[in-house]
Design a protein around this motif. Structure first.
Motif, PDB file in Angstrom:
ATOM      1  N   SER A 429       0.818  -1.215   0.000  1.00  0.00           N
ATOM      2  CA  SER A 429       0.000   0.000   0.000  1.00  0.00           C
ATOM      3  C   SER A 429       0.849   1.260   0.000  1.00  0.00           C
ATOM      4  N   ASN A 430       2.105   1.177   0.420  1.00  0.00           N
ATOM      5  CA  ASN A 430       2.945   2.376   0.463  1.00  0.00           C
ATOM      6  C   ASN A 430       3.647   2.647  -0.866  1.00  0.00           C
ATOM      7  N   VAL A 431       3.320   1.895  -1.891  1.00  0.00           N
ATOM      8  CA  VAL A 431       3.870   2.127  -3.230  1.00  0.00           C
ATOM      9  C   VAL A 431       2.746   2.594  -4.150  1.00  0.00           C
ATOM     10  N   GLU A 432       2.881   3.807  -4.656  1.00  0.00           N
ATOM     11  CA  GLU A 432       1.898   4.354  -5.588  1.00  0.00           C
ATOM     12  C   GLU A 432       2.313   3.989  -7.013  1.00  0.00           C
ATOM     13  N   ILE A 433       1.351   3.632  -7.824  1.00  0.00           N
ATOM     14  CA  ILE A 433       1.642   3.295  -9.215  1.00  0.00           C
ATOM     15  C   ILE A 433       0.853   4.232 -10.115  1.00  0.00           C
ATOM     16  N   GLU A 434       1.536   4.867 -11.038  1.00  0.00           N
ATOM     17  CA  GLU A 434       0.918   5.810 -11.965  1.00  0.00           C
ATOM     18  C   GLU A 434       1.316   5.434 -13.385  1.00  0.00           C
ATOM     19  N   THR A 435       0.501   5.839 -14.314  1.00  0.00           N
ATOM     20  CA  THR A 435       0.799   5.589 -15.729  1.00  0.00           C
ATOM     21  C   THR A 435       0.639   6.880 -16.519  1.00  0.00           C
ATOM     22  N   ASP A 464      10.852  -3.881  -5.112  1.00  0.00           N
ATOM     23  CA  ASP A 464      11.910  -4.270  -4.183  1.00  0.00           C
ATOM     24  C   ASP A 464      12.877  -3.127  -3.909  1.00  0.00           C
ATOM     25  N   ALA A 465      12.968  -2.183  -4.842  1.00  0.00           N
ATOM     26  CA  ALA A 465      13.871  -1.044  -4.653  1.00  0.00           C
ATOM     27  C   ALA A 465      13.275   0.006  -3.733  1.00  0.00           C
ATOM     28  N   MET A 466      11.994  -0.142  -3.362  1.00  0.00           N
ATOM     29  CA  MET A 466      11.322   0.846  -2.503  1.00  0.00           C
ATOM     30  C   MET A 466      10.735   0.152  -1.284  1.00  0.00           C
ATOM     31  N   PRO A 467      11.558  -0.415  -0.413  1.00  0.00           N
ATOM     32  CA  PRO A 467      11.019  -1.129   0.752  1.00  0.00           C
ATOM     33  C   PRO A 467      10.239  -0.228   1.694  1.00  0.00           C
ATOM     34  N   LEU A 468      10.546   1.089   1.694  1.00  0.00           N
ATOM     35  CA  LEU A 468       9.835   2.033   2.562  1.00  0.00           C
ATOM     36  C   LEU A 468       8.730   2.768   1.825  1.00  0.00           C
ATOM     37  N   GLY A 469       8.443   2.358   0.598  1.00  0.00           N
ATOM     38  CA  GLY A 469       7.404   3.012  -0.184  1.00  0.00           C
ATOM     39  C   GLY A 469       7.978   4.004  -1.169  1.00  0.00           C
ATOM     40  N   GLY A 470       7.130   4.445  -2.065  1.00  0.00           N
ATOM     41  CA  GLY A 470       7.553   5.398  -3.083  1.00  0.00           C
ATOM     42  C   GLY A 470       6.573   5.420  -4.237  1.00  0.00           C
ATOM     43  N   ARG A 471       7.055   5.913  -5.384  1.00  0.00           N
ATOM     44  CA  ARG A 471       6.194   6.057  -6.551  1.00  0.00           C
ATOM     45  C   ARG A 471       6.761   5.249  -7.707  1.00  0.00           C
ATOM     46  N   LEU A 472       5.911   4.491  -8.361  1.00  0.00           N
ATOM     47  CA  LEU A 472       6.286   3.706  -9.537  1.00  0.00           C
ATOM     48  C   LEU A 472       5.483   4.248 -10.713  1.00  0.00           C
ATOM     49  N   THR A 473       6.184   4.596 -11.776  1.00  0.00           N
ATOM     50  CA  THR A 473       5.534   5.197 -12.941  1.00  0.00           C
ATOM     51  C   THR A 473       5.871   4.404 -14.193  1.00  0.00           C
ATOM     52  N   ILE A 474       4.833   4.171 -15.003  1.00  0.00           N
ATOM     53  CA  ILE A 474       5.016   3.489 -16.290  1.00  0.00           C
ATOM     54  C   ILE A 474       4.571   4.452 -17.378  1.00  0.00           C
ATOM     55  N   VAL A 503       9.800   2.285 -17.182  1.00  0.00           N
ATOM     56  CA  VAL A 503       9.356   1.936 -15.828  1.00  0.00           C
ATOM     57  C   VAL A 503      10.316   2.604 -14.855  1.00  0.00           C
ATOM     58  N   SER A 504       9.783   3.526 -14.035  1.00  0.00           N
ATOM     59  CA  SER A 504      10.630   4.314 -13.144  1.00  0.00           C
ATOM     60  C   SER A 504      10.189   4.140 -11.709  1.00  0.00           C
ATOM     61  N   ASP A 505      11.162   4.211 -10.825  1.00  0.00           N
ATOM     62  CA  ASP A 505      10.858   4.162  -9.398  1.00  0.00           C
ATOM     63  C   ASP A 505      11.628   5.251  -8.680  1.00  0.00           C
ATOM     64  N   THR A 506      11.199   5.548  -7.474  1.00  0.00           N
ATOM     65  CA  THR A 506      11.877   6.539  -6.641  1.00  0.00           C
ATOM     66  C   THR A 506      12.599   5.828  -5.500  1.00  0.00           C
ATOM     67  N   GLY A 507      13.201   4.673  -5.820  1.00  0.00           N
ATOM     68  CA  GLY A 507      13.858   3.860  -4.806  1.00  0.00           C
ATOM     69  C   GLY A 507      15.277   4.271  -4.536  1.00  0.00           C
ATOM     70  N   HIS A 508      16.049   3.333  -4.010  1.00  0.00           N
ATOM     71  CA  HIS A 508      17.407   3.644  -3.552  1.00  0.00           C
ATOM     72  C   HIS A 508      18.413   3.750  -4.680  1.00  0.00           C
ATOM     73  N   GLY A 509      18.032   3.389  -5.917  1.00  0.00           N
ATOM     74  CA  GLY A 509      18.951   3.502  -7.035  1.00  0.00           C
ATOM     75  C   GLY A 509      19.970   2.370  -7.070  1.00  0.00           C
ATOM     76  N   ILE A 510      20.793   2.386  -8.095  1.00  0.00           N
ATOM     77  CA  ILE A 510      21.788   1.329  -8.299  1.00  0.00           C
ATOM     78  C   ILE A 510      23.169   1.972  -8.347  1.00  0.00           C
ATOM     79  N   ALA A 511      24.094   1.433  -7.573  1.00  0.00           N
ATOM     80  CA  ALA A 511      25.458   1.957  -7.545  1.00  0.00           C
ATOM     81  C   ALA A 511      26.123   1.771  -8.899  1.00  0.00           C
ATOM     82  N   ASP A 512      27.058   2.628  -9.202  1.00  0.00           N
ATOM     83  CA  ASP A 512      27.726   2.585 -10.506  1.00  0.00           C
ATOM     84  C   ASP A 512      28.408   1.247 -10.748  1.00  0.00           C
ATOM     85  N   GLU A 513      29.041   0.690  -9.706  1.00  0.00           N
ATOM     86  CA  GLU A 513      29.741  -0.578  -9.898  1.00  0.00           C
ATOM     87  C   GLU A 513      28.778  -1.727 -10.164  1.00  0.00           C
ATOM     88  N   ASP A 514      27.561  -1.616  -9.663  1.00  0.00           N
ATOM     89  CA  ASP A 514      26.553  -2.646  -9.918  1.00  0.00           C
ATOM     90  C   ASP A 514      25.811  -2.398 -11.224  1.00  0.00           C
TER      91      ASP A 514
END
Length: 717
Positions: A429-435, A464-474, A503-514
């Motif tokens: 419920s703490n993840v909003e999904i918009e299109t 999975d990148a937003m364990p504390l919630g956030g916004r997912l946009t397609i 597909v975008s999220d407002t999560g923690h992002g991915i480190a450059d090395e990963d």
């Protein structure tokens, strides 16, 4: 399920006990017959006094011995024998008193009674014997009964003789009863224990998961089978034992190519000699269905017969699982080989394409500037050879893309809506999904199932990148690629029209090395229990095989955007736009652009591109620097800015603060993220243009011209 009653054999120990009792009766009968003939002889000597004994012995002992031989008559025969002997003995005692030999046979009679019946009945009979003998003693002592011989009569009239005889007879009888009952009870207890163990053994054999068969090699047929053998071959037990042989369920040749008959003979000879051969064997059931088994042979007692026990285990499922494991191991090994080859070819292609890009660019410049037609014709083969080199690297990178697809014409907007409807319910419920779906989206030709799987994989990764919630946009949009290019993963994207799904999220992002390894098979930033490292490589493989590509943009702490490029499908090929359309060819008259871009290479390219198109460009490497420049000179006609930049001011914040200085300033945004996910809720104006990298020159110039024209119309209005 087999009938338990059918599998319980006759108790061998009970059979042995009855056999023993029958032999005892036969042995006693021999003495009875001898006594019978003796009584007949005495009857001829002493007259009719022995006639009753002859009749009793003949009726109760001799005749039953001859005619009641069956086991079912064993108890009756024993009762008649005991009764006949007892009455005959009493007749003897009545005639001769203490001198009767029968007096000393009573312990044997009571022992037989204890054998055939219970201890209680034997003791009751003993008590009866004591009473009867006491009565006889009284009769002889009182001279009511008198023996014909004076010496015997005198002996019978002495009470002490009777006391000794009765006590001795009773004591010996009691001792015999106790001894026989102990022996019988021990026998019965042992018999019950062994019978119970035998029953358990029979049950284990009957319900064993393997088929168990006992083969009499000399006779060539089975003598015993269990229930699993019936199920395995689909034939009843009776048929297996009497009308068929296992050889009838064996193919002529085994999978190894050896003759089944010769191989079976060899294994049987090994078992008969004391070996324990274990081997794989192919059988087929009554319906002709073949199955693979593991067979173990062992010779079993009695060793005066040649009996071989065969344990047959169906290993069809095990072989299938083993084959599956081997296939998975082969796939893993292939994936590892492909990963190694991909890394090698990727590195080669990256460097090689950089060299080709330099060569090709300079050749094109030389060809454009050269006025000598002969030289221009000499340059063209060099350009063609360079393009063939680029094609060679593309072929190297496309290696291993072999998954079968079933592409269909489809609407990606519908796919996004359908996926959102059912997949959205699985999001917390703490993840909003918009299109943000573009109307009149071009159709694509792709595998719907694989496309849905790819989209779902990206949605789950975003969750999975937003364990504390956030916004997912397609988002969906139509894009044009005017010149082919190879992205950072060496994926070739051909020129043409594409439908973009971001597909975008407002999560923690991915480190450059990963970020450089997320498409590597089996690499995952998640824990082992939450990720296999195969999702994104599958997405990349599907997009590559579909003629598109996947790109990723990420900033740690801000979010991540995955972009899927699907080739557009149309029957009407769009007209190729000129390299320099009329609206772009028209040189702007003194328009000044403030460019904010933190990547030096991108900033240099954009600056050169805009300057070549007639714009005056002032580059800035951050939002903070751009604001400082604008504060010094707020006369710039347009702000072209990246959204994500280092420093205090991001692109959206920069636009807000510059518009506080000049409210009518037009702004064009650029970002590697989905625009809606990044700028949503920041109060930007509807007319603001948002471009997603990479931006084609034509699209960039058209966007800038449109923003300037729109602002000009507003000012004029």
């Amino acid at each position: 399920m087999p009938n338990t009653d059918e599998i319980q054999p006759t108790d061998p120990f009970d059979t042995g006990l009855r056999k023993t009792l029958r032999r005892i009766l036969d042995f006693v009968s021999l003495f009875v017959i001898a006594a019978f003939f003796l009584a007949v002889l005495r009857a001829t000597q002493f007259g009719p006094i022995y006639a009753p004994m002859v009749v009793l012995l003949g009726s109760f002992s001799v005749l039953p011995t001859l005619f009641l031989r069956a086991d079912k008559h064993l108890e009756l025969r024993g009762l008649l024998t005991i009764s006949g002997l007892t009455v005959a003995m009493f007749v003897g005692v009545a005639n001769l008193g203490l001198s009767a030999a029968a007096l000393y046979g009573f312990p044997s009679i009571l022992a037989m009674l204890a054998t055939f019946y219970t201890r209680r009945i034997a003791y009751i009979a003993l008590a009866g014997l004591a009473v009867v003998l006491t009565v006889f003693a009284y009769l002889f002592v009182s001279e009511i009964l008198v023996s014909p011989d004076d010496a015997i009569a005198q002996w019978n009239q002495d009470p002490q003789n009777w006391v000794v005889a009765i006590v001795t007879s009773c004591l010996v009888s009691a001792l015999m009863i106790t001894l026989i009952r102990h022996i019988s009870e021990f026998w019965e207890k042992s018999s019950d224990e062994v019978a119970d163990n035998h029953k358990k053994f029979q049950t284990l054999v009957e319900y064993a998961p393997s088929a168990i068969l006992i083969l009499d090699v000399e006779k060539g047929h089975l003598v015993s089978v269990n229930a699993q053998a019936e199920r395995m071959f689909g034939v009843s037990r009776d048929k297996l034992l009497h009308t068929t042989t296992v050889a009838e369920f064996t193919p002529e040749l085994q999978p190894s190519g050896e003759n089944s008959k010769e191989l079976a003979k060899k294994n049987l000879e090994d078992a008969v000699a004391g070996g324990h051969p274990t081997f794989d064997w192919s059988y087929f059931d009554v319906n002709g269905k073949e199955f693979q088994c593991e067979v173990t042979l062992l010779r079993v007692p009695p060793y005066d017969r040649t009996l071989i026990r065969a344990n047959i285990t169906d290993i069809t499922k095990r072989l299938a699982e083993q084959k599956q494991r081997e296939e998975l191991q082969a796939q893993l090994a292939a994936s590892q080989r492909l990963e190694t080859i991909g890394q090698l070819t990727g590195g080669v292609a990256h460097d090689f394409n950089n060299l080709l890009a330099v060569i090709l660019g300079n050749l094109e410049l030389m060809q454009e500037e050269c006025a000598d037609e002969e030289l221009r014709m000499m340059i063209q083969p060099c350009i063609d050879a360079t393009l063939r080199g680029a094609e060679l690297t593309r072929n190297m990178l496309s290696y291993s893309r072999r998954a079968p697809l079933q592409p269909k014409i489809m609407d990606l907007n519908k796919l996004v809506r359908d996926t959102k409807n059912w997949a959205g319910r699985t999001l917390p419920s703490n993840v909003e999904i918009e299109t943000s779906l573009l109307a009149r989206l071009w159709k694509v030709k792709a595998d719907p199932v694989a496309a849905e799987s790819a989209l779902l994989n990206l949605i789950l990764n975003a969750r999975d990148a937003m364990p504390l919630g956030g916004r997912l946009t397609i988002e969906t949009s139509n894009v044009r690629v005017e010149a082919g290019y190879i992205d950072g993963r060496h994926e070739k994207l051909e020129p043409g029209r594409y439908v973009l799904v971001a597909v975008s999220d407002t999560g923690h992002g991915i480190a450059d090395e990963d970020l450089e390894r997320i498409f590597t098979p089996f690499f995952s930033t998640k824990s082992v229990s939450h990720g296999s490292g195969l999702g994104l490589p599958m997405v990349m493989g599907f997009m590559g095989q579909s003629g598109g590509t996947v790109q990723v943009y990420s900033e740690v702490g801000i979010g991540t955007t995955f972009k899927l490029y699907f080739p557009a499908e149309t029957t009407d090929q769009p007209a190729t736009a000129p390299d320099h359309p009329d609206e772009i060819r028209q040189r702007p008259q003194g328009k000044r652009i403030l460019l904010a871009e933190d990547e030096e290479e991108v900033r240099s390219v954009l600056t050169a591109m805009l300057q070549a198109s007639g714009y005056a460009v002032r580059p800035a490497q951050s939002g903070d620097e751009a604001k400082q420049i604008f504060e010094e000179d707020p006369t710039y006609d347009l702000l072209l800015t990246d959204i994500v930049m280092p420093g205090r001011l991001q692109g959206t914040g920069l636009a807000k603060e510059l518009r506080e200085i000049r409210n009518t300033l037009p702004v064009v945004f650029m970002s590697g993220y989905a625009s809606e996910a990044t700028v949503h809720g920041n109060g930007l104006r509807p007319e603001d243009i948002r471009l997603m990298k990479p931006v084609m020159r034509r699209d960039l110039l058209a966007a800038i011209k449109g923003a300037l024209d729109s602002n000009s119309d507003t000012d004029n209005g």
